[in-house]
Scaffold this motif. Structure first.
Motif, PDB file in Angstrom:
ATOM      1  N   PHE A 154       0.820  -1.209   0.000  1.00  0.00           N
ATOM      2  CA  PHE A 154       0.000   0.000   0.000  1.00  0.00           C
ATOM      3  C   PHE A 154       0.852   1.256   0.000  1.00  0.00           C
ATOM      4  N   PRO A 155       0.322   2.340  -0.587  1.00  0.00           N
ATOM      5  CA  PRO A 155       1.133   3.551  -0.778  1.00  0.00           C
ATOM      6  C   PRO A 155       1.050   4.527   0.386  1.00  0.00           C
ATOM      7  N   TYR A 156       2.025   5.431   0.436  1.00  0.00           N
ATOM      8  CA  TYR A 156       1.907   6.639   1.245  1.00  0.00           C
ATOM      9  C   TYR A 156       1.007   7.591   0.479  1.00  0.00           C
ATOM     10  N   PRO A 157       0.017   8.151   1.126  1.00  0.00           N
ATOM     11  CA  PRO A 157      -0.857   9.082   0.413  1.00  0.00           C
ATOM     12  C   PRO A 157      -0.193  10.438   0.262  1.00  0.00           C
TER      13      PRO A 157
ATOM     14  N   GLY B  44       2.267   9.626  14.471  1.00  0.00           N
ATOM     15  CA  GLY B  44       2.452   8.185  14.562  1.00  0.00           C
ATOM     16  C   GLY B  44       1.533   7.634  15.635  1.00  0.00           C
ATOM     17  N   GLU B  45       1.531   6.309  15.779  1.00  0.00           N
ATOM     18  CA  GLU B  45       0.679   5.698  16.792  1.00  0.00           C
ATOM     19  C   GLU B  45       1.265   5.969  18.178  1.00  0.00           C
ATOM     20  N   PRO B  46       0.454   6.467  19.137  1.00  0.00           N
ATOM     21  CA  PRO B  46       0.952   6.573  20.510  1.00  0.00           C
ATOM     22  C   PRO B  46       1.164   5.172  21.075  1.00  0.00           C
TER      23      PRO B  46
ATOM     24  N   HIS C 286      -9.075  -8.639  -3.026  1.00  0.00           N
ATOM     25  CA  HIS C 286      -8.154  -7.622  -3.522  1.00  0.00           C
ATOM     26  C   HIS C 286      -8.684  -6.262  -3.100  1.00  0.00           C
ATOM     27  N   THR C 287      -7.886  -5.562  -2.314  1.00  0.00           N
ATOM     28  CA  THR C 287      -8.301  -4.226  -1.897  1.00  0.00           C
ATOM     29  C   THR C 287      -7.070  -3.348  -1.764  1.00  0.00           C
ATOM     30  N   MET C 288      -7.243  -2.168  -1.227  1.00  0.00           N
ATOM     31  CA  MET C 288      -6.140  -1.215  -1.161  1.00  0.00           C
ATOM     32  C   MET C 288      -6.277  -0.376   0.097  1.00  0.00           C
ATOM     33  N   GLY C 289      -5.146  -0.061   0.687  1.00  0.00           N
ATOM     34  CA  GLY C 289      -5.180   0.788   1.879  1.00  0.00           C
ATOM     35  C   GLY C 289      -4.101   1.861   1.804  1.00  0.00           C
ATOM     36  N   TYR C 290      -3.918   2.576   2.901  1.00  0.00           N
ATOM     37  CA  TYR C 290      -2.977   3.693   2.903  1.00  0.00           C
ATOM     38  C   TYR C 290      -2.085   3.675   4.132  1.00  0.00           C
ATOM     39  N   ASP C 291      -0.811   3.793   3.875  1.00  0.00           N
ATOM     40  CA  ASP C 291       0.204   3.802   4.919  1.00  0.00           C
ATOM     41  C   ASP C 291       0.440   5.253   5.283  1.00  0.00           C
ATOM     42  N   ALA C 292      -0.398   5.796   6.157  1.00  0.00           N
ATOM     43  CA  ALA C 292      -0.529   7.245   6.215  1.00  0.00           C
ATOM     44  C   ALA C 292       0.174   7.918   7.390  1.00  0.00           C
ATOM     45  N   PHE C 293       0.696   7.134   8.322  1.00  0.00           N
ATOM     46  CA  PHE C 293       1.494   7.722   9.396  1.00  0.00           C
ATOM     47  C   PHE C 293       2.938   7.856   8.930  1.00  0.00           C
ATOM     48  N   GLY C 294       3.699   8.617   9.694  1.00  0.00           N
ATOM     49  CA  GLY C 294       5.136   8.564   9.491  1.00  0.00           C
ATOM     50  C   GLY C 294       5.742   9.798   8.864  1.00  0.00           C
TER      51      GLY C 294
END
Length: 946
Positions: A68-71, A517-519, A103-111
């Motif tokens: 999955f991509p960075y948005p 980021g995640e606490p 088949h689906t898609m998500g987003y690696d959005a933290f960081g």
RNA sequence: GCCCGGGUGGUGGAACGGCAGACACGGGGGACUCAAAAUCCUCUGCUCGCAAGAGCGUGCGGGUUCAAAUCCCGCCCCGGGCACCA
């Protein structure tokens, strides 16, 4: 280079020609319908996403996934979706082959990337991230990707990172049982300590108070606070993982300087899994190059730890070394420690011994001064300097140690060629068999003793090859392998060492001083030791902060986690379930690294709406278990090679912990990994080597000009920095999404880099136009196919195409599949008369995975009322795959000299006779002796003459 | 230095020991058209030849085989990864 003008030209173009505007209508129409009807919704065996009528229940499963991509906010270029199109084509093909495909898609959005981008635009990361996700989903939907949108996740969703935190707690609350080679709940370790079946590192469990016991457990947890040399990047205001630092000591992201400094940080005990991460690679269907990179990163080496006593010192000042060559111990003529080795200060002699060579003292009055001066010198040298200038240097400590096996007294040095971070930070120097030791010994006049016999004439360097041992007492005459074993035996027997295995892999630095980021679900009480937030109190929500930006700091300063500014959030209270009731605690201020969310997203795709458990066990088992007895996991995982080590190693580690604790059913997350290539594009530099806008460059006679100035052409990854991006939007406007999909799949094999050529896209567009024209009347838009049975030749050609396309699709060789489809369509173009329905249907079905909107439209226009997405892929009839007669080339001495038309079934002898009867062959072989006739029935004849 | 990939026409590429260059882009020629575009037909690895045909040809040099782009050995070049890892 220049954006093509749409080829839909003037007024006399037929009203129903397949051009960009018709493509646009068709694509929007079908995208709307798919969305409305939930066409790509994939049923689970149970739960909220279970299938209503059970139609999918009997189908085999297939889990196809993209990295999955960075948005990012800059939008897509045509290079981005290459892999997504590839997985989409494969997923659609397999759906038509009868699989229930997820088949689906998500987003690696933290960081860092999202945060750095937000920092530049000044927007809050969440606002920015959500806008980017919306934009990116729109762009991907426009490509016609058949994703189950109900399953899409972003790592920044509170409902998602609740479970990231839950997994963290699982890891925090576990320890690694090295005997059984599994992670187990930390409570079980406490029980073992209570029972006395296992002893703590720090003393007697019974005599420890609460604080000591909690500190003891910290030494065992898989997630722990550790004081370790870390990579401190003041410019980013955070520490970084080893993997995020480049070879020349800068941050991978932003290229800022990074300093190594001990700090107290969260670590993950990935080293406990080093052996399993290594050996389980054998179970995986990954390319050798990726496996090799992971093996190198883990860096297992077998050898021995050996203890060297220091002359005149106590047992506490024994030097431990690690060596892969215990067989060469008799050749040890010096001891070399890393400059920062903790024993150095204690070992260093009070004065130079009598007769110490000047070379060894570096001109210092005492060993202590020499050490101090040398350390200063080393500290000033950057890693890059060390690399470029690897002439060895060092100073003598003024003491000697004793080689255990022969009692030889050898000098102890420090040198920067010995690294503190590997092995024990000390090496026994054996110049005869190690080139680095040889270099050091020659420079400092240290003795050289060969202990492996080099080949005759070998001289002037260390001999690292195999051969019989010499100068080695009881080892003499043994080859290297047996000699190693014999020496380890001796060391163990005399208690001077033991066989040992070392890894390059370090524990994973898991905390970042960042906002986005995640606490951590961790709080501290008055003892200053970490405590888990109870599971039922999750999530720990990231507080809204106005001032979230990291401070740029200098090398000396301490990190300042931005979460420290959320005062009310930091000081909180919990009932931690330890019988002490509700009490005041402070929160952990660090956040998790970007990798956390991407370590497990494939599991959440399976059951994204479940708020009871991470993933329902039945659902997990359905999607992650392999029917053919392979290791299981995601059936096909496609992404860029840049994740070869980091993401793929971390995800495997987490998966193994979850496996050990019983939360997933198999030991590995990704059965098959496939690395798609990159789309490259021409980029142009002017005389100052500055990149110019590639779109404005014109070509004349093989030379390139920008605003009249000649420029030079290079090829590189498409992107902003090379000013050579081509956007999908331009391609939709000129040709439509189906043409873009088809072109990207036709450019070459999916795993290869390929250069983008806008001028070549027209070829894929023409193919669709020709197919369209063969099936639809361009003037009326009506279906132009015929119900009569196809003629035998055309029908055979159709079945040969089905056969070839099916196997090409299975192997992800989409370019070859498209070539076969083009041939069949060329047959149709030449065919005199309206296209027979059976051929039209087969062609449409075969095109459906590649160009789904186009195929749906043709399918509907030719009278079908259901979506083509779940139709069966055509099946080749074996009887139709061969012709009755075949043209066979006849070679004389390996060169083709004639062709004969023969019955396909003709056997070898008859084929040979037919070949020799050919007048041209008879002429060429007449008078010569025929030595042999090789026949391959239906394929080839080779006449060997003397 | 070590470890992986890869080198085939003008270009992208095809060929899982059996006709090298499928398919496409580009280019040449033709039909249709007042003309152009679009479309359709056709040619297009190099050299020699009017032609039939011949010779050469998959980075370079050897080898195995009736037959090698493909398998083996030794080099060269390009891309990627690791790199003082004891």
């Amino acid at each position: 280079m220049t954006t093509p003008t749409p080829p839909d030209a003037p007024d006399d173009t037929p009203a129903h020609r397949y051009d960009a505007s018709l493509a646009d209508q068709i694509e929007v129409k079908w995208q709307d319908r798919w969305q409305r009807e939930g066409t790509y919704n994939t049923p689970n065996p149970s739960g909220l996403l279970a299938d209503g009528d059970g139609a999918m229940a009997g189908r085999p499963k297939l889990f196809v996934m993209d990295m999955f991509p960075y948005p990012s906010g800059s939008g897509l270029h045509v290079g981005h979706p290459l892999g997504y199109i590839g997985t989409d084509v494969f997923a659609r093909f397999k759906r038509m082959m009868g699989y229930n495909v997820l088949h689906t898609m998500g987003y690696d959005a933290f960081g860092l990337p999202a945060e750095e981008h937000a920092r530049q635009t000044g927007e809050h990361p969440r606002v920015n991230t959500e806008a980017n996700i919306a934009n990116m989903s729109r762009q991907l939907a426009r490509l016609g990707l058949g994703h189950d949108s109900r399953r899409s996740i972003a790592t920044t969703d509170v409902a998602y990172y609740r479970w990231t935190q839950w997994i963290f707690l699982q890891i925090f609350n576990s320890w690694y049982d090295a005997d059984r080679q599994v992670a187990r709940p930390i409570d079980e370790l406490v029980e073992e300590f209570d029972r006395g079946s296992r002893q703590p590192i720090g003393g007697s469990w019974a005599e420890m108070d609460e604080q000591q016991r909690r500190a003891e457990l910290e030494h065992h947890r898989l997630a722990y606070l550790g004081e370790a040399p870390v990579n401190w990047c003041p410019a980013l205001g955070t520490v970084l993982a080893n993997e995020e630092v480049t070879a020349d000591g800068r941050s991978e992201r932003g290229n800022h300087p990074v300093f190594r400094r001990p700090m107290r940080q969260w670590m993950m005990r990935i080293t406990a899994y080093a052996d399993r991460l290594l050996s389980d690679l054998d179970l995986l269907d990954w390319t050798d190059s990726i496996k090799t990179m992971q093996r190198n990163w883990i860096g297992r080496s077998e050898g021995a730890h050996i203890s060297f006593e220091v002359q005149g010192r106590s047992d506490e000042e024994v030097i431990e070394v690690f060596t892969t060559r215990p067989d060469t111990l008799f050749g040890t003529t010096a001891m070399v420690l890393a400059p920062e080795h903790p024993l150095v200060d204690r070992l260093v002699g009070a004065a130079w011994p009598e007769g110490t060579p000047d070379l060894w003292t570096a001109g210092a009055a005492t060993p202590a001064e020499a050490v101090a001066a040398y350390r200063r010198r080393v500290a000033e040298m950057s890693d890059l300097d060390r690399q470029e200038n690897n002439t060895k240097s060092g100073v003598y400590l003024g003491v000697e140690c004793v080689v255990p096996v022969n009692g030889r007294r050898v000098p102890v040095f420090i040198s920067d060629y010995v690294l503190m971070g590997y092995g024990t930070g000390a090496v026994m120097s054996v110049p005869g068999q190690d080139q680095r030791d040889w270099d050091f010994a020659t420079l400092y006049g240290i003795d050289i003793v060969r202990t492996v016999e080099p080949p005759a004439g070998f001289d002037g360097e260390a001999y690292v090859g195999d051969g019989p041992a010499i100068n080695s007492d009881f080892l003499d005459g043994m080859e290297v392998g047996p000699a190693k074993a014999a020496m380890i035996g001796w060391l163990e027997e005399h208690d001077r060492g033991r066989g040992a295995i070392t890894y390059k892999l370090r524990d994973w630095l898991f905390s970042r001083q960042r906002y986005w980021g995640e606490p951590f679900p961790i709080v501290y009480d008055e003892m200053g030791l970490p405590l888990a937030v109870p599971e039922d109190q999750l999530p720990v929500v990231l507080p809204e902060l106005i001032d979230w930006a990291p401070r740029a700091l200098d090398e000396q300063s301490e990190p300042e986690p931005p979460l420290g500014r959320a005062t009310e959030w930091v000081h909180t209270h919990y009932d931690l379930g330890d019988g002490r009731g509700d009490r005041e605690v402070v929160r952990e201020l660090n956040t998790m690294p970007q990798w956390a969310g991407s370590c497990w997203y494939y599991l959440r795709y399976l059951d994204p709406t479940n708020d009871e458990v991470l993933v329902d066990p039945g659902v997990e088992q359905y999607w992650m278990t392999d029917a053919q007895g392979r290791v299981g996991g995601v059936d096909l995982y496609v992404g860029g090679v840049e994740h070869a080590v980091l993401h793929l190693l971390y995800a495997r580690f987490w998966h193994k912990v979850l496996f050990d604790l019983g939360h997933v059913s198999g030991p590995e997350p990704f059965q098959r990994l496939y690395n798609q290539g990159y789309i490259q594009a021409a980029a142009f530099q002017d005389a100052r080597e500055i990149y110019v806008d590639a779109e404005a460059v014109v070509e004349r006679d093989g030379r390139f000009y920008f605003e009249g100035q000649e420029v030079t052409r290079k090829f590189g990854k498409m992107g902003k920095s090379l000013k050579n991006s081509v956007t999908p939007d331009d391609m939709y406007a000129a040709f439509g999404a189906d043409t873009l999909r088809l072109y990207e799949m036709f450019m070459g094999p999916l795993d290869q880099d390929r250069p983008w050529e806008t001028k070549s896209v027209i070829g894929s567009h023409r193919l669709l136009q020709r197919v369209w024209r063969n099936l639809v009347d361009e003037d009326t838009g009506a279906c132009a196919i015929d119900d009569a049975a196809p003629p035998p030749d055309l029908w055979r050609a159709t079945h040969r195409t089905i056969d070839a396309v099916t196997s090409a699709m299975e192997d992800l060789r989409f370019n070859s599949a498209i070539a076969r489809l083009t041939e069949l369509n060329n047959d149709l173009t030449r065919y005199d008369g309206p296209t027979p329905r059976a051929v039209a249907d087969a062609l449409t079905l075969m095109l459906a995975p590649l160009v789904p909107h186009f195929a749906e439209e043709l399918w509907e226009r030719s009278g079908h009322t259901t979506s083509i997405v779940y139709e069966d892929f055509p099946v080749a009839d074996p009887d139709l795959l061969t012709e009755e007669t075949v043209e066979v080339p006849v070679q004389v001495n390996g060169k083709v000299r004639a062709r004969i038309q023969v019955a396909t079934q003709l056997d070898g002898d008859a084929l040979a006779a037919a070949a020799l009867a050919d007048p041209r062959i008879a002429e060429l072989t007449g008078g010569a002796e025929i030595r042999k006739v090789i026949t391959v029935p239906g394929k080839l004849v080779n006449v060997v003459v003397g």
